[in-house]
Scaffold this active site. Structure first.
Site, PDB file in Angstrom:
ATOM      1  CE  LYS A  28      -0.744   0.097   5.048  1.00  0.00           C
ATOM      2  NZ  LYS A  28      -1.828  -0.123   5.975  1.00  0.00           N
ATOM      3  CE  LYS A  84      -4.808  -5.204   4.554  1.00  0.00           C
ATOM      4  NZ  LYS A  84      -3.424  -4.773   5.269  1.00  0.00           N
TER       5      LYS A  84
END
Length: 353
Positions: A28, A84
């Site tokens: 991320k 996710k």
């Protein structure tokens, strides 16, 4: 055993995290919010560089709770072993719609839902995740202001999340500006993984991953949650004692009818024998924290009515001895409202090797 998830920005940091002992690589952009996604190109480059040595997860992005938009973002991250999806603040029916809208992709991909502890997480959605085919759930924080997961949710509620996830067969993880002192307090709950970013970097959260920081946290997780114990006799001979004395709480306890439906004062005293270190500790993550003992007491209180002080003593001892740095614990539980002073029990339990 609890694994270490390291959030990285690309293939270079992934290599550093692997060198330090990370078990999961999570992609991320930490400079742009809680779950800002990296580009598909960076994802593919990282998966190629990791080459199967560790599982790779990727976040779908900071997205509004619109099923089609979320599904498109998830589908674009098929290169990752896990994706996710943040359940961002929205009406419960919108969050449910996103979960239901991913049911088809969940048959093809391994999906993990992320609840945000600082944004009124709706943990009643856990069964819906299982029904939709998700493989896991995670607790994190939405706002990276330095406030840790534990400052937003009490330990009993975090434990409830872990226990419910386990009962449903969902992989569960805990993250949210975690620091080294949080590791023993959370590892004893036995989540599948603990996630880190800021604690792994030099300086600010956006700094570079540091392999030594990864290794220190990895060692702390192993030592706190099921690591191999030293010889038990040696531990008993060379131990120091951590204690919490005279911790009074109001709780529901008692086997008699008149003790039900009301609270009474109970006093806990705990002494924990911990193996003596070869050198004086220099940092808080090198010591056993009395916070763990108080967490254990509060968890028992939060559970509700208990008939016997003996039950409280045994369960608190068992909870604490999950941390294999301990050689033994002594637990005293006293009821303070049934006599001229106190009545109760004291037990001593060693670590079973």
């Amino acid at each position: 055993m609890t694994a270490l998830l390291a959030s990285v920005t690309g293939p270079e940091e992934a290599e550093i995290a692997i060198a330090g002992g990370a078990d999961f690589i999570d992609l991320k952009d930490p400079t742009q919010g809680a779950l800002r996604a990296v580009s598909p190109e960076v994802l593919q480059e990282t998966v190629t560089a990791v080459a199967g040595r560790r599982p790779v997860s990727a976040v779908a992005g900071d997205l509004p709770m619109e099923p089609e938009l979320v599904a498109q973002a998830v589908s674009a991250r098929r290169a990752a072993q896990y994706v996710k999806i943040g359940l961002f603040p929205a009406a419960p029916e919108k969050q449910r719609a996103v979960i239901a809208g991913l049911e088809g992709l969940a048959r093809e991909m391994r999906l993990i839902a992320v609840f945000f502890a600082d944004a009124q997480p709706n943990l009643s959605l856990l069964p819906a995740l299982k029904e939709a085919g998700f493989v896991g759930a995670m607790l994190d924080t939405l706002h990276k202001s330095g406030d840790r997961l534990i400052s937003h949710l009490p330990l009993p509620q975090i434990k409830g999340f872990v226990d419910t996830s386990r009962r449903l067969g969902l992989m569960c993880g805990l993250a949210g500006s975690l620091e080294a002192p949080d590791v023993p307090r959370l590892a004893v709950l036995a989540p599948d993984y603990l996630g880190f970013r800021g604690a792994l970097t030099r300086g600010a959260r956006g700094g570079a991953i540091d392999a030594e920081a990864v290794a220190r946290l990895k060692a702390l997780i192993v030592g706190s949650a099921g690591g191999v114990a030293e010889d038990a006799a040696e531990e008993r001979l060379a131990t120091d004692r951590i204690f919490v004395r005279d911790m009074e709480v109001e709780m529901e306890i008692g086997a008699y009818g008149f003790e039900r439906g009301r609270t009474q004062k109970v006093r806990f005293t705990v002494e924990a024998d911990i193996r003596r270190r070869a050198a004086a500790p220099r940092a808080i993550d090198e010591v056993y924290s009395y916070d763990i003992i108080m967490d254990g007491v509060r968890t028992l209180v939060h559970r509700g009515h208990t008939d016997l002080v003996e039950t409280l003593a045994e369960e608190l001892a068992a909870f604490l001895l999950q941390d294999r740095r301990l050689a033994a614990v002594t637990v005293r539980v006293e009821k303070l409202e049934l006599g001229p002073g106190a009545v109760g029990i004291e037990i001593r339990r060693p670590l079973e090797v």
